[in-house]
Scaffold this motif. Structure first.
Motif, PDB file in Angstrom:
ATOM      1  N   UNK A   1     -12.139   0.835   6.979  1.00 16.97           N
ATOM      2  CA  UNK A   1     -10.915   0.713   6.234  1.00 16.97           C
ATOM      3  C   UNK A   1      -9.901   1.720   6.769  1.00 16.97           C
ATOM      4  N   UNK A   2      -8.644   1.293   6.816  1.00 13.67           N
ATOM      5  CA  UNK A   2      -7.576   2.158   7.286  1.00 13.67           C
ATOM      6  C   UNK A   2      -6.613   2.435   6.135  1.00 13.67           C
ATOM      7  N   UNK A   3      -5.681   3.320   6.383  1.00  6.87           N
ATOM      8  CA  UNK A   3      -4.628   3.605   5.410  1.00  6.87           C
ATOM      9  C   UNK A   3      -3.438   2.719   5.703  1.00  6.87           C
ATOM     10  N   UNK A   4      -2.567   2.580   4.711  1.00  3.25           N
ATOM     11  CA  UNK A   4      -1.290   1.921   4.936  1.00  3.25           C
ATOM     12  C   UNK A   4      -0.433   2.808   5.839  1.00  3.25           C
ATOM     13  N   UNK A   5       0.332   2.208   6.719  1.00  2.00           N
ATOM     14  CA  UNK A   5       1.305   2.979   7.482  1.00  2.00           C
ATOM     15  C   UNK A   5       2.521   3.213   6.587  1.00  2.00           C
ATOM     16  N   UNK A   6       3.358   4.171   6.945  1.00  2.00           N
ATOM     17  CA  UNK A   6       4.586   4.408   6.176  1.00  2.00           C
ATOM     18  C   UNK A   6       5.453   3.156   6.145  1.00  2.00           C
ATOM     19  N   UNK A   7       5.533   2.468   7.253  1.00  4.72           N
ATOM     20  CA  UNK A   7       6.333   1.246   7.339  1.00  4.72           C
ATOM     21  C   UNK A   7       5.782   0.158   6.411  1.00  4.72           C
ATOM     22  N   UNK A   8       4.459  -0.006   6.393  1.00  2.00           N
ATOM     23  CA  UNK A   8       3.843  -0.991   5.504  1.00  2.00           C
ATOM     24  C   UNK A   8       4.062  -0.635   4.043  1.00  2.00           C
ATOM     25  N   UNK A   9       3.907   0.642   3.710  1.00  3.80           N
ATOM     26  CA  UNK A   9       4.148   1.079   2.331  1.00  3.80           C
ATOM     27  C   UNK A   9       5.571   0.759   1.902  1.00  3.80           C
ATOM     28  N   UNK A  10       6.534   1.050   2.767  1.00 11.77           N
ATOM     29  CA  UNK A  10       7.927   0.768   2.455  1.00 11.77           C
ATOM     30  C   UNK A  10       8.175  -0.733   2.316  1.00 11.77           C
ATOM     31  N   UNK A  11       7.646  -1.509   3.243  1.00  6.21           N
ATOM     32  CA  UNK A  11       7.887  -2.953   3.248  1.00  6.21           C
ATOM     33  C   UNK A  11       7.210  -3.657   2.076  1.00  6.21           C
ATOM     34  N   UNK A  12       5.938  -3.401   1.895  1.00  5.62           N
ATOM     35  CA  UNK A  12       5.198  -4.062   0.816  1.00  5.62           C
ATOM     36  C   UNK A  12       5.672  -3.540  -0.541  1.00  5.62           C
ATOM     37  N   UNK A  13       5.795  -2.229  -0.655  1.00  7.08           N
ATOM     38  CA  UNK A  13       6.224  -1.647  -1.916  1.00  7.08           C
ATOM     39  C   UNK A  13       7.636  -2.027  -2.298  1.00  7.08           C
ATOM     40  N   UNK A  14       8.482  -2.295  -1.308  1.00  4.03           N
ATOM     41  CA  UNK A  14       9.861  -2.666  -1.573  1.00  4.03           C
ATOM     42  C   UNK A  14      10.082  -4.144  -1.792  1.00  4.03           C
ATOM     43  N   UNK A  15       9.069  -4.949  -1.528  1.00  5.76           N
ATOM     44  CA  UNK A  15       9.202  -6.394  -1.717  1.00  5.76           C
ATOM     45  C   UNK A  15       9.317  -6.732  -3.201  1.00  5.76           C
ATOM     46  N   UNK A  16      10.116  -7.727  -3.503  1.00 12.84           N
ATOM     47  CA  UNK A  16      10.268  -8.167  -4.895  1.00 12.84           C
ATOM     48  C   UNK A  16       8.955  -8.736  -5.430  1.00 12.84           C
ATOM     49  N   UNK A  17       8.291  -9.511  -4.605  1.00  9.21           N
ATOM     50  CA  UNK A  17       7.001 -10.085  -4.970  1.00  9.21           C
ATOM     51  C   UNK A  17       6.039  -9.969  -3.791  1.00  9.21           C
ATOM     52  N   UNK A  18       4.790 -10.093  -4.117  1.00 12.50           N
ATOM     53  CA  UNK A  18       3.722 -10.095  -3.131  1.00 12.50           C
ATOM     54  C   UNK A  18       2.972 -11.402  -3.300  1.00 12.50           C
ATOM     55  N   UNK A  19       2.527 -11.986  -2.216  1.00 10.96           N
ATOM     56  CA  UNK A  19       1.651 -13.145  -2.294  1.00 10.96           C
ATOM     57  C   UNK A  19       0.241 -12.641  -2.051  1.00 10.96           C
ATOM     58  N   UNK A  20      -0.659 -13.032  -2.951  1.00  7.95           N
ATOM     59  CA  UNK A  20      -2.028 -12.527  -2.884  1.00  7.95           C
ATOM     60  C   UNK A  20      -3.001 -13.696  -2.859  1.00  7.95           C
ATOM     61  N   UNK A  21      -4.031 -13.563  -2.062  1.00  6.83           N
ATOM     62  CA  UNK A  21      -5.072 -14.573  -1.950  1.00  6.83           C
ATOM     63  C   UNK A  21      -6.422 -13.871  -1.898  1.00  6.83           C
ATOM     64  N   UNK A  22      -7.388 -14.417  -2.601  1.00 10.26           N
ATOM     65  CA  UNK A  22      -8.744 -13.868  -2.526  1.00 10.26           C
ATOM     66  C   UNK A  22      -9.588 -14.757  -1.621  1.00 10.26           C
ATOM     67  N   UNK A  23     -10.699 -14.207  -1.163  1.00  9.58           N
ATOM     68  CA  UNK A  23     -11.597 -14.948  -0.272  1.00  9.58           C
ATOM     69  C   UNK A  23     -12.671 -15.679  -1.070  1.00  9.58           C
ATOM     70  N   UNK A  24     -12.934 -16.884  -0.637  1.00  8.69           N
ATOM     71  CA  UNK A  24     -14.054 -17.653  -1.188  1.00  8.69           C
ATOM     72  C   UNK A  24     -15.353 -17.120  -0.579  1.00  8.69           C
TER      73      UNK A  24
END
Length: 125
Positions: A1-24
């Protein structure tokens, strides 16, 4: 497992919504579900607006892994629990980001009732 990058934190955290999917069980992804997302420090967190019985949430907990898309980031994740002392900060992040939608909506993802349906998203790459 890795950490979020600063760019990912900003992008994902700043998004209005997130699309999430779980694995079967066979490893394929279920259809994506749009949900609200907040960033607290170096964590990305989601909550089920309709509690722990919401189907997407039950499937995420059962599978333990999935994929998210938000803010131009698409990433495999595992679903973890937030630390108990993190919940006041998570509530504050939801209020700061989504209060413009009004208390009837925001109150579905804040407060004591929301604690049991909180997932911390952890990068799996």
């Amino acid at each position: 497992m890795t950490d979020w990058t600063d760019s990912e934190l900003d992008s994902v955290g700043g998004a209005e919504e997130l699309q999430i999917s779980s694995r079967r069980a066979d490893g394929t992804l279920r259809p994506y579900v749009p949900i609200w997302v907040v960033r607290t420090g170096d964590d990305i967190v989601v909550r089920s607006a309709y509690g722990a019985n919401n189907p997407w949430y039950r499937r995420a907990v059962a599978s333990g892994a999935g994929r998210i898309r938000a803010g131009g980031v698409e990433k495999d994740v595992t679903f973890g629990r937030a630390e108990p002392d993190a919940h006041p900060g998570i509530d504050a992040a939801y209020h700061a980001k989504y209060d413009r939608y009004g208390p009837a909506i925001v109150n579905t993802v804040v407060g004591e009732q929301a604690v049991s349906s909180t997932l911390r998203l952890l990068p799996a790459d």
